[in-house]
Design a protein around this motif. Structure first.
Motif, PDB file in Angstrom:
ATOM      1  N   MET B 494       0.864  -1.303  -0.102  1.00 47.61           N
ATOM      2  CA  MET B 494       0.066  -0.116  -0.149  1.00 47.61           C
ATOM      3  C   MET B 494       0.850   1.287  -0.034  1.00 47.61           C
ATOM      4  O   MET B 494       1.900   1.325   0.376  1.00 47.61           O
ATOM      5  N   ASN B 495       0.465   2.370  -0.427  1.00 47.91           N
ATOM      6  CA  ASN B 495       0.923   3.625  -0.254  1.00 47.91           C
ATOM      7  C   ASN B 495       0.644   4.146   1.201  1.00 47.91           C
ATOM      8  O   ASN B 495      -0.394   3.755   1.643  1.00 47.91           O
ATOM      9  N   HIS B 496       1.786   4.599   1.734  1.00 46.43           N
ATOM     10  CA  HIS B 496       1.570   5.236   2.968  1.00 46.43           C
ATOM     11  C   HIS B 496       2.113   6.676   3.246  1.00 46.43           C
ATOM     12  O   HIS B 496       3.149   7.085   3.160  1.00 46.43           O
ATOM     13  N   PRO B 497       1.081   7.679   3.307  1.00 50.42           N
ATOM     14  CA  PRO B 497       1.569   9.073   3.442  1.00 50.42           C
ATOM     15  C   PRO B 497       1.717   9.405   4.807  1.00 50.42           C
ATOM     16  O   PRO B 497       0.955   9.265   5.872  1.00 50.42           O
ATOM     17  N   HIS B 544       2.779   9.298  11.970  1.00 45.06           N
ATOM     18  CA  HIS B 544       1.674   8.352  11.610  1.00 45.06           C
ATOM     19  C   HIS B 544       1.318   8.295  10.250  1.00 45.06           C
ATOM     20  O   HIS B 544       1.536   9.214   9.524  1.00 45.06           O
ATOM     21  N   CYS B 545       1.016   7.205   9.673  1.00 42.77           N
ATOM     22  CA  CYS B 545       0.495   7.238   8.393  1.00 42.77           C
ATOM     23  C   CYS B 545      -0.845   7.699   8.230  1.00 42.77           C
ATOM     24  O   CYS B 545      -1.661   7.646   9.389  1.00 42.77           O
ATOM     25  N   HIS B 546      -0.981   8.468   7.257  1.00 42.65           N
ATOM     26  CA  HIS B 546      -2.312   9.501   7.369  1.00 42.65           C
ATOM     27  C   HIS B 546      -3.400   8.762   6.886  1.00 42.65           C
ATOM     28  O   HIS B 546      -4.814   9.319   6.872  1.00 42.65           O
ATOM     29  N   LEU B 547      -3.378   7.442   6.278  1.00 44.12           N
ATOM     30  CA  LEU B 547      -4.442   6.715   6.024  1.00 44.12           C
ATOM     31  C   LEU B 547      -5.373   6.461   7.406  1.00 44.12           C
ATOM     32  O   LEU B 547      -4.529   5.694   8.384  1.00 44.12           O
ATOM     33  N   VAL B 548      -6.104   6.742   7.397  1.00 47.40           N
ATOM     34  CA  VAL B 548      -6.857   6.870   9.068  1.00 47.40           C
ATOM     35  C   VAL B 548      -6.990   5.393   9.514  1.00 47.40           C
ATOM     36  O   VAL B 548      -6.845   5.265  10.608  1.00 47.40           O
ATOM     37  N   TYR B 549      -7.230   4.611   8.786  1.00 43.41           N
ATOM     38  CA  TYR B 549      -7.616   2.991   9.293  1.00 43.41           C
ATOM     39  C   TYR B 549      -6.104   2.580   9.441  1.00 43.41           C
ATOM     40  O   TYR B 549      -6.293   1.409  10.028  1.00 43.41           O
ATOM     41  N   HIS B 550      -5.185   2.855   8.822  1.00 44.04           N
ATOM     42  CA  HIS B 550      -3.769   2.442   9.067  1.00 44.04           C
ATOM     43  C   HIS B 550      -3.255   2.996  10.256  1.00 44.04           C
ATOM     44  O   HIS B 550      -2.612   2.121  11.223  1.00 44.04           O
ATOM     45  N   MET B 551      -3.665   4.346  10.549  1.00 38.96           N
ATOM     46  CA  MET B 551      -3.189   4.957  12.066  1.00 38.96           C
ATOM     47  C   MET B 551      -3.779   4.203  12.985  1.00 38.96           C
ATOM     48  O   MET B 551      -3.264   3.908  14.148  1.00 38.96           O
ATOM     49  N   GLY B 554      -2.550   0.908  14.050  1.00 40.38           N
ATOM     50  CA  GLY B 554      -1.058   0.552  14.664  1.00 40.38           C
ATOM     51  C   GLY B 554      -0.060   1.396  13.899  1.00 40.38           C
ATOM     52  O   GLY B 554       1.157   1.483  14.543  1.00 40.38           O
ATOM     53  N   MET B 555      -0.177   1.919  12.657  1.00 39.69           N
ATOM     54  CA  MET B 555       0.940   2.484  11.794  1.00 39.69           C
ATOM     55  C   MET B 555       1.149   4.006  12.470  1.00 39.69           C
ATOM     56  O   MET B 555       0.800   4.979  11.894  1.00 39.69           O
ATOM     57  N   PHE B 556       1.666   4.040  13.630  1.00 37.63           N
ATOM     58  CA  PHE B 556       1.770   5.036  14.642  1.00 37.63           C
ATOM     59  C   PHE B 556       2.831   5.140  15.625  1.00 37.63           C
ATOM     60  O   PHE B 556       3.249   3.999  16.018  1.00 37.63           O
TER      61      PHE B 556
HETATM   62 CU   LIG Z   1      -0.626   3.384   5.771  1.00 41.48          CU
END
Ligand SMILES: [Cu+2]
Lengths: 247, 572
Positions: B494-497, B544-551, B554-556
């Motif tokens: 996935m892309n992670h902003p 954090h990753c700014h994709l809300v559901y990634h954040m 745990g991507m935080f």
């Molecule tokens: Cu992400």
């Protein structure tokens, strides 16, 4: 000039000032977290979810047999630790008896990226009441095979096993063909139950389901079933129709 | 005597008020934000949104560089709320992340944010609690420069892109946890397999399917949440509502694009117009003329366009996975509508993109309190080593492209004319095109490097950094005054902003002191990106990753910047 370099002396005193002021809410947050609120953190990566899936709720039959079959499983827990409940069995209409029916309660722990190890107990109700210990593994094997393997050890030390494999083929985004195999085995002959060592039951089938929504899909298909006991050997092909649902 | 004193006092008071008035920006009244629920209808069904001052999106805040801002934010919800000032440099206790910078705003209470604006440009603000930004709590911030604009323009519009779902975000996340491909209705079917067999032959097709199967990943997995549930909005309006920006032919229009989506990257085009990019993430860049640009979640781009004909132009923003689009119109009169281009074919992630991620597993990275001190591991193999393999997988259109966009750029952000854009021969903005308009005075070699592997298991919908979720990880500790190089290695598809609060990320595009300065850096599948962070803000910050559901999953990370005196004390 869009950016100004900020002066450090402006920032640091405010931090020192804040450290003191902040201790109270931080303590409160920590206590809240200990009681499992989770809301106090910036986000909730450890939340508990509940899942229940009726993988099979179906009529199965041919000229000779007509039965109702179920295969239900559900869990509650977070990413790493889950409590699973599984039940499967069948009910024969003509004879008003259960061919096989059991209920499992398992603790499940994530041990590798795609795999959960499971340990727990099984209560078999029909054809005979037994109480077994269960140890198993469940997950997604390479090439997208949904895999489930379990060993059942009863109070007499008999060891039985169950292995399930399923795969999904997309005909369209909603029309899905699912080949599926289930094998039940026994390590030894169990006289009083009529169980013969080796493969006691083999089931292979194909189900074609249409996902009206992801959570609800009626299906049709067929199963090839082979059963082996100390007394007899049976095999038959049966048509199936049922629904798959989860929430 | 007394009358003179009274007069002086009155003069003083008048002077005081005059000074206040002079200091007040255009929208002086908007410093009071009331967060509340509101019924909205964006899809034909009534749903509850979370709004600020009753508006979706929240009102645009227009400020002036140097201004001292005081914002009273009142919570009328029955759950806690918070506002984060995205991209704004401020004291950390004003940053608005509950659990990190402050406790959040409890129901019924008011929190006053105070900070001085030390920058100009286009930014935005959004809720940082309970996924409230997905429910509409986001708005634009425009800060006018104190020394005048660099570029002349006649009109100025904010184009805020967002994704709206009629489903509650907690429900969306719950579905993803149970079936991660729930929203993907563009998966490859049995018939695609036969098509590939006849197009590419048995061997290539099988090699490709087996490679993906072995990884248990899906090349159609471009977006976790898609147009199946999303309606894509411009300034809070769906494509049918036709939000329109007016112009007179020959005028120069500034469009301030803000991607306030929870999960959606957009590819933005204005068919018939050249797009001149002048700012990225609020920072002036050397102008670049393009036909299209991708805007990752939470990024902002300011562009200039000069429509010469008295006709309608479509501002067309396709979701990256082509599951839908947001749309607005640029027209000389209201009610006009341009011809809308069709959505282009859905892209596939290529095996080349995944080369770096291939074979890596969840939990492979080590991260303790000292992990930051570790040295960088070998960079992932450059994709040109896998050409034969990779080319087999790419779309036919991709074959026209240069074989390996990654080759020869080790260490710099890659030009990203990836397979997603293969279907246009036009010029697409890439990070490599971004060059800061001004030289950063504080540019120097980094003092140390921190490697952050972006990890996760799509199948279980767990997202992590170095194999650990936020709840499992120690904070990252930085020292005030140091310059730290973050190396992002994306081991997922996935892309992670990635958004760093409070400090800038100088994105290494090989331009040294002219590297672009960003608050969000998008890292594509399998890509390695370096950013240099001037650590110039003490306190505790979110990363954090700014994709809300990634954040959320745990991507935080928490980042603690120790003030220089504390660091000295520890060393002593
Ligand atoms: Cu992400």
């Amino acid at each position: 000039m869009p950016l100004r370099k900020r002066e450090p002396e402006k920032v640091i005193p405010s931090l020192e000032h804040y450290r003191v002021r902040r201790s109270v809410p931080v303590c409160a947050a920590a206590i809240l977290m200990m009681f499992g609120s989770g809301r106090a953190t910036a986000q909730m990566d450890d939340a508990i979810y509940n899942y229940l899936r009726f993988e099979r709720l179906e009529y199965e039959g041919n000229g000779d047999v007509h039965l109702f079959k179920w295969d239900v499983e559900g869990w509650t827990g977070n990413d790493d630790n889950k409590l699973w409940v599984k039940s499967e069995g069948d009910y024969v209409f003509e004879q008003d008896i259960f061919g096989r029916a059991d209920l499992q309660l398992l603790y499940s722990r994530n041990i590798a990226t795609f795999w959960d190890a499971q340990i727990g107990v099984r209560r078999a109700f029909e054809p005979e009441r037994t109480f077994d210990g269960v140890i198993g593994i469940q997950g997604l094997a390479p090439y997208f095979f949904e895999t489930e393997a379990a060993l059942f050890i009863n109070e007499n030390g008999n060891v039985l096993g169950r292995f399930k494999l399923a795969y999904e083929l997309l005909l369209t985004q909603r029309l899905i063909a699912q080949p599926r195999v289930e094998v039940n085995v026994s390590a030894d002959d169990i006289e009083n139950r009529g169980v013969k060592a080796g493969i006691t039951e083999f089931e292979a089938g194909l189900r074609l389901r249409y996902e009206i929504v992801r959570e609800f899909a009626p299906y049709i298909g067929f199963d090839y079933v082979e059963e082996q006991s100390l007394r007899e050997h049976k095999h038959s092909v049966r048509a199936v129709a049922g629904i798959r649902a989860w929430f | 005597m007394q009358t003179v004193n009274a007069m002086i006092r009155q003069c003083r008071i008048a002077g005081f008020w005059l000074a206040i008035l002079a200091a007040l920006p255009v929208q002086a009244g908007s410093y009071e934000l009331v967060i509340d629920e509101k019924a909205v209808n964006l899809t034909g069904r009534e749903r509850t949104a979370i709004t600020a001052n009753g508006s979706l999106p929240a009102p645009t805040l227009r400020w002036r560089e140097g201004e001292e801002v005081a914002l009273r934010v009142t919570n009328r919800l029955d759950e806690p709320t918070s506002i984060h000032w995205h991209g704004i440099v401020l004291p950390y206790d004003m940053d608005g992340v509950p659990g990190i910078s402050f406790p959040g705003i409890p129901p019924g209470e008011t929190f006053t944010y105070r900070f001085r604006l030390m920058q100009s440009g286009t930014y935005w603000y959004h809720g940082h609690s309970a996924m409230q930004e997905q429910l509409g709590l986001m708005g634009a911030i425009i800060i006018d420069p104190s020394e005048g604009e660099t570029h002349a323009y006649d009109r100025d519009y904010t184009v805020m892109l967002s994704d709206w779902s009629d489903e509650n975000p907690h429900r969306v996340l719950s579905k993803l946890k149970k079936q991660s491909d729930y929203y993907n209705f563009q998966k490859r079917t049995v018939f695609d397999f036969y098509r590939d067999l006849s197009d590419k032959g048995f061997q290539e097709t099988m090699a490709d399917r087996l490679a993906w199967g072995e990884m248990r990943m899906d090349p159609t997995d471009i977006a976790d949440v898609t147009g199946y549930t999303y309606t894509f909005l411009v300034n809070g309006q769906n494509p049918a509502a036709n939000w329109t920006a007016l112009f007179k032919p020959g005028e120069r229009i500034r469009l301030r694009f803000v991607n306030a989506s929870a999960m959606t990257h957009f590819d933005v085009r204005i068919p018939g117009l050249k797009i001149r990019v002048i700012q990225a993430d609020g920072q002036n860049v050397e102008p670049v003329e393009v036909d299209e640009f991708r805007i990752a979640v939470a990024e902002t781009y300011d562009v200039l366009v000069e429509p010469r004909d008295a006709r309608a132009y479509a501002i067309f923003a396709e979701a990256m996975d082509r599951s839908g689009h947001a749309q607005a119109t640029l027209a000389p009169r209201r009610g006009m509508r341009a011809e809308v281009p069709p959505l282009r074919p859905r892209p596939l992630v290529s095996l080349a993109d995944m080369a770096a991620a291939h074979g890596m597993d969840h939990g492979s990275g080590a991260e303790g309190p000292h992990a930051g001190m570790e040295h960088a591991p070998e960079p992932p193999p450059p994709t040109n080593g896998h050409e034969g393999h990779a080319m087999a997988d790419m779309d036919h259109a991709a074959m026209q492209h240069q074989a390996s966009p990654h080759a020869g750029h080790e260490g710099h952000a890659m030009p990203d004319h990836g397979q997603e854009h293969a279907d246009t021969a036009e010029r697409v903005l890439s990070y490599a095109d971004l060059k800061s308009a001004e030289k950063h005075e504080d540019w120097r070699e980094p003092d140390r490097e921190i490697v952050l592997r972006l990890t996760g298991t799509m199948n279980r919908y767990v997202w992590s950094i170095n194999g650990k979720k936020y709840s499992e990880a120690e904070p990252i500790r930085l020292k005030y005054g140091e310059r730290v190089r973050f190396t992002y290695i994306n081991q997922t598809m996935m892309n992670h902003p990635l958004h760093l609060h409070g400090m800038w990320q100088d994105l290494d595009t090989g331009k040294g002191p002219f590297n672009p300065r960003k608050h969000v850096v998008n890292v594509k599948p399998g890509e390695t990106v370096h950013v240099d962070v001037p650590v110039d803000a003490s306190g505790e910050w979110a990363f954090h990753c700014h994709l809300v559901y990634h954040m959320e999953t745990g991507m935080f990370r928490k980042i603690i910047v120790e003030p220089p005196d504390a660091a000295a004390k520890k060393g002593a």
